[in-house]
Design an enzyme around this catalytic site. Sequence first.
Site, PDB file in Angstrom:
ATOM      1  N   GLU A 154       0.840  -1.194   0.000  1.00  0.00           N
ATOM      2  CA  GLU A 154       0.000   0.000   0.000  1.00  0.00           C
ATOM      3  C   GLU A 154       0.877   1.247   0.000  1.00  0.00           C
ATOM      4  OE1 GLU A 154      -3.919  -1.806   2.191  1.00  0.00           O
ATOM      5  OE2 GLU A 154      -2.590  -0.540   3.384  1.00  0.00           O
ATOM      6  N   ASP A 170      -4.350  -8.110   6.517  1.00  0.00           N
ATOM      7  CA  ASP A 170      -5.373  -9.045   6.059  1.00  0.00           C
ATOM      8  C   ASP A 170      -4.852 -10.472   5.951  1.00  0.00           C
ATOM      9  OD1 ASP A 170      -7.289  -7.099   5.915  1.00  0.00           O
ATOM     10  OD2 ASP A 170      -7.069  -6.751   3.768  1.00  0.00           O
TER      11      ASP A 170
END
Length: 401
Positions: A154, A170
């Site tokens: 990210e 996640d």
Amino acid sequence: MLRTLRHRAAAVRWSLITVLAGALLGTGVGAPAHAAVPATIPLKITNNSARGEQVFIYNLGTELSTGRQGWADAGGTFHPWPAGGNPPTPAPDASIPGPAAGQSATIRIPKFSGRVYFSYGQKLVFKLTTGGLVQPAVQNPTDPNRNILFNWSEYTLNDSGLWLNSTQVDMFSAPYAVGVQRADGSTASTGRLKPGGYNGALNALRAQPGGWANLIQTRPDGSVLRALSPLYGVETGALPASVMDDYVNRVWQKYATSTLTVTPFADQPATKYHGRVSGGVMNFTNSAGTVVTSFEKPDASSVFGCHRKLDAPNDLVRGPISRTLCAGFNRSTLLVNPDQPDSGADAFYKDGVTNHYARAIHAQMADGKAYAFAFDDVGHHESLVHDGSPRQAYLTLEPFN
């Protein structure tokens, strides 16, 4: 982005907003750029995985100048997503051919807040709803990406510079490291596992009783794809919903007769909040003794997801207190240190009831840093690189050993 980032959106996205405001626990990392940040910067992708499959790269996110969702091609040109549907419709093929094993390729990334996905052997399946892009959700056994080996990084690139992280919020999957070349030519990197760290983290989960081995997902042929986060473990039944109850109960018992002090901003040591449990609720008071926010006893989902009963709104009181509590619960430091946050990693994950997923991952990182839960940045234990005048970013696909 839809699903969009679910718990990540509610948690770490708030962290990134805080970073960009230059207030992440008083680090000053949001300082103004030393020079104008160009419209795009190069991202060098190096494939050190030693795997033979074709790699596919995706650069998906939100264009910061317009707020539009879309994707960027290899040259950094933005393409908005077309309208989606209900049921979801296939998204345009945004894949970029990645480098072969032992090779590198350079793409350009624009001023985005988004994700760089990479997959091995197969292209990922993305669809569009009327609300935007549907991200892969491999905790769902029917997700079309369930049996694809992939991962993502990210980043935010804006006029104040680059923030780039590796993430395991996640899932823990295909290993990689990230880096940035600074204006002076020096580089900073993070996210790299120790030699043997990939298997070391998975083996630690296999050896941990109580259902933690159930987080590991495999293909039908038995090959390992990933380990799901404990949040998804609880949601899917892989971990029992009661997995954190004993620790939470002990915390609630302790602070019924003593005080938990939270100092959420390192650069504001005088800003303190004091928590006591009364009537089953932990109430926090300010220096004047006024109750400013209260928390019901959290369950495992609230702890692992840093949401629900530990929701962290983007404010200056509840959010900062909640993120500190979330870190303390995941790291199991609330019983041993009544002054939070606890910044000393040596004390983390020592209780028998803890986030063993985060423990296993941090133990195998070369620099000890990871994003193993949403507020792993509390105390600066996150795998993040930042520079105000980045020359180049790096994404290195690492070996599976």
